[in-house]
Design an enzyme around this catalytic site. Structure first.
Site, PDB file in Angstrom:
ATOM      1  N   SER A 171     -46.274  45.296  29.422  1.00  0.00           N
ATOM      2  CA  SER A 171     -46.958  45.659  30.654  1.00  0.00           C
ATOM      3  C   SER A 171     -46.579  47.079  31.082  1.00  0.00           C
ATOM      4  O   SER A 171     -46.788  48.024  30.345  1.00  0.00           O
ATOM      5  CB  SER A 171     -46.642  44.615  31.734  1.00  0.00           C
ATOM      6  OG  SER A 171     -47.513  44.709  32.834  1.00  0.00           O
ATOM      7  N   ASP A 223     -56.235  38.160  29.952  1.00  0.00           N
ATOM      8  CA  ASP A 223     -55.319  38.878  30.847  1.00  0.00           C
ATOM      9  C   ASP A 223     -56.087  39.355  32.077  1.00  0.00           C
ATOM     10  O   ASP A 223     -56.994  40.187  31.976  1.00  0.00           O
ATOM     11  CB  ASP A 223     -54.717  40.078  30.107  1.00  0.00           C
ATOM     12  CG  ASP A 223     -53.536  40.694  30.836  1.00  0.00           C
ATOM     13  OD1 ASP A 223     -53.476  40.577  32.078  1.00  0.00           O
ATOM     14  OD2 ASP A 223     -52.685  41.306  30.162  1.00  0.00           O
ATOM     15  N   HIS A 255     -51.560  37.221  31.018  1.00  0.00           N
ATOM     16  CA  HIS A 255     -50.601  38.323  31.080  1.00  0.00           C
ATOM     17  C   HIS A 255     -49.207  37.767  30.823  1.00  0.00           C
ATOM     18  O   HIS A 255     -48.436  37.503  31.751  1.00  0.00           O
ATOM     19  CB  HIS A 255     -50.671  39.006  32.438  1.00  0.00           C
ATOM     20  CG  HIS A 255     -49.992  40.345  32.449  1.00  0.00           C
ATOM     21  ND1 HIS A 255     -50.439  41.415  31.716  1.00  0.00           N
ATOM     22  CD2 HIS A 255     -48.881  40.785  33.098  1.00  0.00           C
ATOM     23  CE1 HIS A 255     -49.655  42.460  31.910  1.00  0.00           C
ATOM     24  NE2 HIS A 255     -48.693  42.094  32.741  1.00  0.00           N
TER      25      HIS A 255
END
Length: 276
Positions: A171, A223, A255
């Site tokens: 991320s 996601d 995610h």
């Protein structure tokens, strides 16, 4: 992979409570460690962080190589998490990578705009998840790049050439990992998980030293935090820049991470950091 993944990957949250859980044994080991030292630096000019703010970097969680140390993996966590969040992977992979040192840095606390300006661990400020490349905190990103460069330089000083160092991240941490493609240090590889390319309009996005550096990019097509489309665009930009990049899609994954993704990362590391 034995034990599959005893960790649900830490999330890119808007709260200070990251998503996920530890393997209980590893969690107990980490909790039993003494409080580490910290390094303090001033926020750079131009950052969204107030100039009076001091960024404190705690010492990373480190799993030293079990045999002769010939390679290093630096793994960067996501927003709102800490190095502890991904550290269980280092414990699980250590038996398969006895020559590798695993380093899990902690992002400093800083005000985060999408967290209503409240402080949380972050590699840089972020104002929106919908327009993730708009209003980028360039100064914060470059400060994080400086810090990772410092970690790489420490490895080089210890006798590990930079082309035996992999920088990986999830991320927001993945965005910083991709930013390291601009480094003058020739890296062994870069891993970007559920992430996007920061400062994409500022060329070059890859330094001459890393033109041939292998990149493993992975993203879940479900996601809703860092959109899958952002990952695809990143892959296309890297390919257009001549990068040696592979992109893998994980159907139905949001995610986070999955056992298959973690296994694929392990295979990538075996290829770019073979035992010497």
């Amino acid at each position: 992979m034995p034990g599959a993944l005893s960790l649900v990957a830490r999330g890119f949250n808007k709260t200070t409570n990251p998503v996920g859980r530890f393997n209980q044994t590893v969690k107990q080991q980490l909790q039993s460690r003494p409080v580490t030292n910290s390094t303090v630096v001033k926020a750079q000019s131009g950052s969204n962080v107030n100039m009076s703010t001091q960024l404190r970097y705690r010492d990373p969680v480190v799993f030293n190589a079990r045999d002769k140390h010939t390679g290093t993996v630096i793994m960067l966590h996501g927003l709102g998490d800490s190095g502890d969040g991904w550290a269980p992977i280092g414990a699980e992979w250590a038996p398969s990578f006895k020559h590798v040192k695993f380093v899990f840095p902690h992002a400093p606390m800083r005000p985060i705009s999408i967290n209503m300006g409240m402080s949380m661990p972050g590699w840089y400020d972020i104002a929106s998840l919908d327009e993730i490349n708009h209003h980028e905190d360039k100064a914060g990103m470059l400060e994080s790049k400086r810090y990772i460069e410092e970690l790489i330089s420490s490895e080089v000083a210890a006798g590990i050439p930079s082309n035996r160092v992999v920088v990986a991240g999830f991320s927001q941490g993945g965005a910083v990992a991709l930013l390291m493609l601009r480094s003058a240090h020739k890296l062994a590889g870069v891993v970007g998980l559920s992430t996007y390319l920061p400062l994409r309009k500022e060329a070059p996005i890859i330094s001459d030293a890393n033109k041939s550096t292998p990149i493993f990019q992975a993203h879940g097509d479900a996601d809703n935090t860092v959109q899958y489309e952002f990952g695809v665009r990143t892959y296309n930009m890297l390919k257009e820049a001549g990068a040696d990049v592979a992109f893998k899609t994980y159907n139905g994954m949001g995610h986070g991470a999955s056992p298959q993704e973690i296994s694929d990362i392990q295979s990538f590391l075996k290829r770019v950091l073979p035992a010497q």
